[in-house]
Design an enzyme around this catalytic site. Structure first.
Site, short mmCIF file in Angstrom:
data_model
loop_
_atom_site.label_atom_id
_atom_site.label_comp_id
_atom_site.label_asym_id
_atom_site.label_seq_id
_atom_site.Cartn_x
_atom_site.Cartn_y
_atom_site.Cartn_z
CB CYS A 69 -0.91 0.00 1.23
SG CYS A 69 -1.88 -1.52 1.42
NE ARG B 278 -6.76 -3.66 2.12
CZ ARG B 278 -7.71 -4.55 2.40
NH1 ARG B 278 -8.98 -4.20 2.25
NH2 ARG B 278 -7.41 -5.75 2.83
CD GLU C 101 1.14 -8.47 2.02
OE1 GLU C 101 0.61 -9.23 2.88
OE2 GLU C 101 0.49 -7.70 1.29
N GLY D 239 14.04 -12.86 -6.98
CA GLY D 239 15.32 -13.34 -6.46
C GLY D 239 16.26 -12.24 -6.06
#
Length: 606
Positions: free
Chosen positions: A2, A50, A81, A375
């Site tokens: 967000c 959001r 997260e 990665g």
């Protein structure tokens, strides 16, 4: 992921500043296309945009609750997260916390209520957030341990502005876009920037692994996490097994999402390892993506950092892993058309083709996925760059990734060079960061030096790459996750001796051993190759023309600052450099700094 923003000022009634706060919040609509919200208090205003990834129906922000026995609000605006939110939620439920949503946002809020600011030690994830505690009259700003998620702030007498991107702060009339000649070294080479530094005067970043407390006495930044050096006691087979175990757990946690997820697959060891582990956790065929350019087969030129093209290896990896792979092929001629979009995403000088190609890649990915695994950081964690194996670069008295290559500040006019002394500036930065290296008592020689080299690589160079990936992905509403930036993995690998990291005499031996059963031999043994660059002749000619125009332009904000003859000499030369695709790649920041100064109307101050 967000966009967050906010304003605290103990001398103003911010309840009357809705229009300004809406502008600050709205400036980041691309970071959060799914929802928007603001919260206003007497001296605090918080905003949120959001991108719904976990619990799309719940988790609206800013999110408010109260302490037990108090009606004073505790309010959170959060980006990121939290990969261990389910474990924390279960623990908090056992401590009589009650949840209204299934979101990780609410877990963060309740964790603060339970453990105070010290709760950040329990977080596993990528995040940047702000919590206003009205009872304590305190705002805290927190950034994840490696700085995957950005967070900027401007402190002034009596208050502070903050935002996920500079544009949120620029949207407030209290802030004026200014820079100085002293910032030219980091404008020309962002890898030199200190962890708190930005090109804007009076704008800072919250440093990775830090929190900022803001109260009536001002803003105070302190670390909550640092790498610690300790003796590594595991033998090689045990170390390989432990790395594999951590990676499997990290990737599994990072695949939690209520929206479509994919993986970036260049065909290099890092992205292929992450894709292979992710594919094992995906019941259906995992989507994967890579990028290349039209005409690359004819135009490609091998360099130290890009010895070969990605495409053959990406396709080999995809076939072996059984993933649903898409090769996004770009026309080099259109790349300049998207520089304004990438500049708007950054609010800082663009990286030209390296930004625009990534932006277009992510734009294509966003058509089918909302989350992508990357990665990124494998080279910094496991030791993958060519300069790690060049003795002169390793033992030089400066940043190893600079070595004996020319510096872009060599293109400054003599009077500017005399004023800002770029060589002294480079040494000051080097010495400052060298003093931060966590030493291991008794370690010496190459082992001690490589600990320094790897730590230096985790500063400016890694933040530079993470910042680019965040900006280009969030500009199209895509969340990119980086398993190699998990702090549990880093804390373990950090203390593995260098001789074990390169046990077979090559880069990233440890990662190769930990994933050798997952990948085809061609990918497993592939040399390090950097993010793709186009060598299309027309693209090169356009850049030379832009450089010629820049040094001749008396209306440029940098007029009089550059040595035109030196710029032209380099533009038409061919200097071999470990870190650059070619001389035009090296000179690119001159064009983009000029564009940034003009577009953002940035003024120079003494």
């Amino acid at each position: 992921m967000c966009g967050i923003t906010g304003w605290i000022d103990f001398t103003r009634n911010l309840g009357l500043e809705r229009t300004t706060v809406e502008a600050m919040t709205g400036s980041m609509h691309r970071r959060g296309p799914d929802d928007s919200g603001i919260w206003l208090g007497p001296h605090v205003a918080l905003g949120h945009r959001r991108l719904a990834v976990v619990d799309p129906a719940g988790g609206a922000q800013p999110m408010e609750t109260q302490r037990r026995g108090s009606d004073a609000p505790v309010v959170l605006t959060y980006s990121g997260e939290l990969y261990n939110f389910r474990e924390l939620r279960a623990e908090l439920t056992g401590r009589n916390h009650h949840f209204r949503t299934s979101s990780d946002t609410e877990v963060v809020l309740h964790a603060y209520l339970e453990w105070g600011a010290g709760f950040v030690d329990r977080l596993q994830g990528i995040y940047a957030f702000a919590i206003w505690d009205a009872w304590r009259e305190e705002l805290i700003l927190v950034r994840d341990r490696l700085g995957v998620k950005p967070l900027y702030y401007h402190a002034y007498q009596g208050g502070l502005l903050f935002g996920s991107e500079p544009k949120a702060i620029l949207a407030n009339p209290l802030f004026t876009a200014r820079t100085s000649e002293a910032k030219l070294p980091i404008l020309f080479n962002p890898r030199l920037a200190m962890p708190w530094e930005t090109p804007f005067t009076d704008m800072r970043q919250v440093q990775p692994g830090h929190l900022v407390r803001v109260d009536r006495s001002g803003a105070h930044e302190t670390p909550y996490w640092r790498l610690v050096s300790r003796e590594h006691r595991d033998d090689y087979p045990t170390t390989v097994g432990r790395v594999r175990e951590i990676l499997e757990d990290v990737v599994a946690h990072q695949m939690v999402a209520d929206v479509p997820l994919c993986s970036l697959l260049s065909g290099g060891l890092d992205s292929s390892a992450i894709t292979a582990l992710a594919a094992r956790n995906q019941p259906d065929a995992l989507r994967s993506y890579s990028v290349d350019f039209e005409g690359a087969e004819e135009d490609f030129r091998a360099t130290a950092l890009r010895p070969e093209r990605d495409t053959p290896f990406a396709l080999a990896a995809a076939r072996h892993l059984g993933v649903d792979h898409t090769m996004v092929t770009l026309d080099p001629a259109v790349l300049p058309d998207y520089v304004p979009a990438t500049l708007a995403a950054r609010d800082m000088p663009s990286l030209g083709q390296f930004d625009t190609s990534m932006y277009l890649l992510f734009q294509e990915i966003r058509k089918t996925s909302t989350v992508a695994l990357s990665g990124e950081a494998g080279d910094e964690v496991f030791g993958g760059y060519p300069w790690f194996f060049d003795r002169a670069s390793v033992f030089g008295d400066t940043f190893p990734w600079l070595g004996n290559a020319p510096r872009l500040t060599d293109c400054l006019a003599p009077d500017v060079t005399a004023r800002i002394r770029p060589q002294d500036d480079e040494q000051d930065r080097y010495r400052t960061l060298l003093a931060r290296v966590p030493r291991l008592p008794g370690e010496s020689g190459l082992e001690a030096r490589m600990r320094e080299v790897l730590h230096l690589s985790l500063q400016g160079p890694l933040l530079y790459l993470l910042d680019r990936k965040d900006r280009m992905s969030m500009a199209v509403g895509l969340e990119v996750r980086v398993p190699f930036c998990d702090h549990t993995l880093l804390e373990y690998v950090w203390n593995v001796p260098w001789k074990m990291k390169v046990s077979d005499g090559r880069e990233k031996s440890l990662l190769r051993s930990a994933t050798e059963d997952l990948l085809p031999q061609s990918v497993l043994m592939r040399r390090k190759s950097g993010y793709p660059a186009t060598f299309a002749p027309a693209h090169a000619e356009a850049q030379r023309a832009a450089l010629d125009a820049l040094v001749a332009d008396r209306d440029s904000p940098m007029a009089g600052m550059l040595d035109g003859a030196k710029v032209r000499e380099l533009a038409y030369g061919d200097t071999k450099m470990l870190t650059m695709a070619d001389n035009l790649h090296f000179l690119l920041p001159l064009i983009e700094v000029d564009r940034w100064l003009r577009t953002y109307n940035v003024s120079f101050t003494a």
